[in-house]
Scaffold this active site. Sequence first.
Site, short mmCIF file in Angstrom:
data_model
loop_
_atom_site.label_atom_id
_atom_site.label_comp_id
_atom_site.label_asym_id
_atom_site.label_seq_id
_atom_site.Cartn_x
_atom_site.Cartn_y
_atom_site.Cartn_z
N ASP A 6 0.95 -1.19 0.03
CA ASP A 6 0.03 0.16 0.18
C ASP A 6 0.97 1.30 -0.23
O ASP A 6 1.55 1.41 0.87
CB ASP A 6 -0.90 -0.27 1.29
CG ASP A 6 -1.70 1.23 1.57
OD1 ASP A 6 -1.78 2.12 0.52
OD2 ASP A 6 -2.21 1.29 2.57
N ASN A 52 -0.43 4.65 -0.65
CA ASN A 52 -1.03 5.75 -0.36
C ASN A 52 -1.43 5.92 1.08
O ASN A 52 -2.26 6.64 1.61
CB ASN A 52 -2.00 6.21 -1.27
CG ASN A 52 -3.37 5.27 -1.49
OD1 ASN A 52 -3.09 4.21 -0.70
ND2 ASN A 52 -4.27 5.48 -2.35
N ASP A 81 -3.78 3.86 2.63
CA ASP A 81 -5.25 3.75 3.06
C ASP A 81 -5.47 2.50 3.50
O ASP A 81 -6.69 1.90 3.66
CB ASP A 81 -6.10 4.25 1.84
CG ASP A 81 -5.94 3.34 0.67
OD1 ASP A 81 -4.94 2.36 0.64
OD2 ASP A 81 -6.50 3.36 -0.27
N ASP A 101 -2.06 -1.28 -3.71
CA ASP A 101 -2.16 -0.57 -4.81
C ASP A 101 -1.05 -0.59 -5.81
O ASP A 101 -0.18 -1.28 -5.50
CB ASP A 101 -2.53 0.96 -4.58
CG ASP A 101 -1.46 1.49 -3.75
OD1 ASP A 101 -0.24 1.27 -3.82
OD2 ASP A 101 -1.99 2.11 -2.82
N ASP A 143 -5.41 -10.92 -14.70
CA ASP A 143 -6.73 -11.87 -14.76
C ASP A 143 -7.94 -11.49 -15.44
O ASP A 143 -8.29 -10.30 -15.58
CB ASP A 143 -7.62 -11.85 -13.08
CG ASP A 143 -7.89 -13.10 -12.50
OD1 ASP A 143 -8.64 -13.67 -13.24
OD2 ASP A 143 -7.11 -13.43 -11.44
N ASP A 163 -10.11 -16.87 -15.57
CA ASP A 163 -10.96 -17.33 -14.25
C ASP A 163 -12.19 -18.15 -14.88
O ASP A 163 -12.91 -17.99 -15.86
CB ASP A 163 -11.69 -15.86 -13.93
CG ASP A 163 -12.52 -16.25 -12.50
OD1 ASP A 163 -11.81 -16.48 -11.28
OD2 ASP A 163 -13.70 -16.10 -12.47
N GLU A 167 -8.06 -21.54 -15.23
CA GLU A 167 -8.64 -22.07 -13.93
C GLU A 167 -9.66 -23.01 -14.50
O GLU A 167 -10.79 -22.76 -14.74
CB GLU A 167 -9.05 -20.96 -13.20
CG GLU A 167 -9.38 -21.64 -11.92
CD GLU A 167 -10.28 -20.77 -10.94
OE1 GLU A 167 -10.46 -20.94 -9.71
OE2 GLU A 167 -11.13 -19.83 -11.49
N HIS A 180 -5.30 -17.53 -3.90
CA HIS A 180 -6.18 -16.76 -3.14
C HIS A 180 -7.35 -17.37 -2.87
O HIS A 180 -8.20 -16.76 -2.12
CB HIS A 180 -6.39 -15.29 -3.98
CG HIS A 180 -7.28 -15.51 -5.30
ND1 HIS A 180 -6.63 -16.26 -6.11
CD2 HIS A 180 -8.48 -15.29 -5.55
CE1 HIS A 180 -7.64 -16.56 -7.25
NE2 HIS A 180 -8.59 -15.74 -6.90
N ASP A 181 -7.58 -18.63 -3.13
CA ASP A 181 -8.89 -19.36 -2.64
C ASP A 181 -9.01 -20.27 -1.98
O ASP A 181 -9.81 -21.19 -1.64
CB ASP A 181 -9.62 -19.76 -4.16
CG ASP A 181 -10.05 -18.72 -5.06
OD1 ASP A 181 -10.51 -17.61 -4.60
OD2 ASP A 181 -10.29 -19.09 -6.24
C1 NOJ Z 1 -12.45 -17.72 -9.32
C2 NOJ Z 1 -11.63 -16.90 -8.49
O1 NOJ Z 1 -10.24 -17.41 -8.28
C3 NOJ Z 1 -12.47 -16.85 -7.33
O2 NOJ Z 1 -11.80 -15.80 -6.21
C4 NOJ Z 1 -13.68 -15.95 -7.64
O3 NOJ Z 1 -14.63 -15.82 -6.45
C5 NOJ Z 1 -14.50 -16.87 -8.51
N1 NOJ Z 1 -13.50 -17.44 -9.51
C6 NOJ Z 1 -15.57 -16.19 -9.38
O4 NOJ Z 1 -14.98 -15.29 -10.30
#
Ligand code: NOJ
Length: 567
Positions: free
Chosen positions: A28, A30, A32, A36, A110, A225, A284, A346-347
């Site tokens: 980050d 700035n 906040d 970014d 992405d 995605d 993905e 991230h999932d």
């Molecule tokens: C897969 C992404 O990796 C995930 O983070 C997202 O919530 C879903 N697709 C919907 O776009």
Amino acid sequence: MKRKGASDTRDWWKDGIVYQIYPRSFMDANGDGIGDLSGVISRLDYLNDGTPGSLGVDAIWFSPFYPSPMFDFGYDISDYKSIDPAYGTMADFDRLLVQAHKRGIKVILDFVPNHTSHLHPWFVESRNSRTNPKRDWYIWSAPSRPLKRRYTDGAEPPRRYRPNNWQSIFGGPAWTWDEKTQEYYYHHFLVEQPDVNWRNPELREAMYDQMRFWLDKGVDGFRLDVINFIFKDKLLRSNPYCIGRRPYDMQRHLYDKDLPENIEVVREMRRLVNSYGDRMLVGEIANDDPNEPARYYGNGTDGLNLSFYFHFANQPFCADSFGSAVAAWETAVPKAAWPVYFLSNHDRMRHIGRYHARNEARTLGRAQVAAMLLLTVRGTPFLYYGEEIGMANLSIKKKDLQDPVGIRYWPIPVGRDPERTPMQWDNSTSAGFSSAAGTWLPVNPDYKAVNVAAQADDPSSLFSFYRKIIWKRKESAALTRGTIEILRETPRGILAYLREYGDDRCLIVLSFSHEAVDFTPKDDGGPIGGRNRWRVLVSNRRDEADRLLSVTWNIKPLEATVFSYKK
Ligand code: NOJ
């Protein structure tokens, strides 16, 4: 496993290592409390300044930073051709691209083709009337039987009026009632993420136009995605039921995903990126069956360049499981295609948490073994920000939850906030991520010890181990582009494989065991150890001066070593 082929073309997306940045959480600038693009620019030298002091990655994949109401933190896009003000401006992006390229770092964006935000102007138009020219850009359906009255003011027809039984993966029905036009729209994800209709040629062209915008700017590729979700059954047939935990898992998804039409669009996208030269697509396809992601490679040259393999990331910390997962992927991937591997994103819970052991030293050992595996199997490795310093999953208090999935299912820990916490740079305020004390997700309190600055000069740190492997890997044709052969007859707890390219030969030995184990490496021609020819290229348990004089080697607990020799 039979030996699998080398790569004779030197494509950056085959030789290189990709690093995933979740823009909200990387840096980050700035103050906040939200990451970014200027923040990322300030950390590019950390990623690769051309010296072994830096991590040495070759490309960045950015999770979305486009304008979004953030119901799904950017995976709900309201404008594909712009930057969300929370992350900066288009000028910042242009600067980022120039600065990354100056360092030889490629930039992958992405791209979310399956759905938009409900606030995207396309959807706003589409829901305006049944005759709107963009009506067919989304998936609308009349109730399954004639209505006896209008449903308005928050009322909706009873459940049996829904077009079919499809469920949203994030919970609830996948059909939402639209009062104004008295029809349902479909969303595989949140209500705020309506699915677009890829059967409509105008929508299709519009999507390609969004991709062209970024390709014209010079981005090096896209991560697609949920590319296996884009087509749905033309007849909207209901899915058959099966046993499962949540309503979504109680269906066999025959009609709402994995349709054969998906691959046709991937082929079109590949032709599009190919027309720009040296660009790439990684997709993905979250499916445990290796044949599903493999299908999206097409014939190996006309589909995805890389197709994520989730089954590998789903393995427990076990030599046999990983060996079988690699072998299965090697069998499934078409001959002309190139594999890809990741362990965290991230999932999903960060892998250091999944492989957690009883004490810190063992957890570190396991993280080293995992790193070595990821960075030395045949294929392109994807790293998730912070894994190189062993960032952990943070259990987030209810009041701090951000992820809609975590909020909906609380207290069941299925949310994705734990793996999205701010990057830990040093032991100052907010781990050096932000000058603000309050950040969008809390900083993991372990940052005082787990941070980049603390590990940078410590040769025994996880960060140092990642750097060592990465920089040695760059110099080795065997590790970047060589064949792979998994050795048979390894003792319990040991995974070993040979990588070979021309004169360069590497033997990777990984111990998943907490005990020392004797190991006689053999290929089809018999033992390959001894005779003073193997050198230690990189190891968490051995000295580089170590000589392997006998045919049987004593492998240390949680050892991760690359041995090498030139023929
Ligand atoms: C897969 C992404 O990796 C995930 O983070 C997202 O919530 C879903 N697709 C919907 O776009």
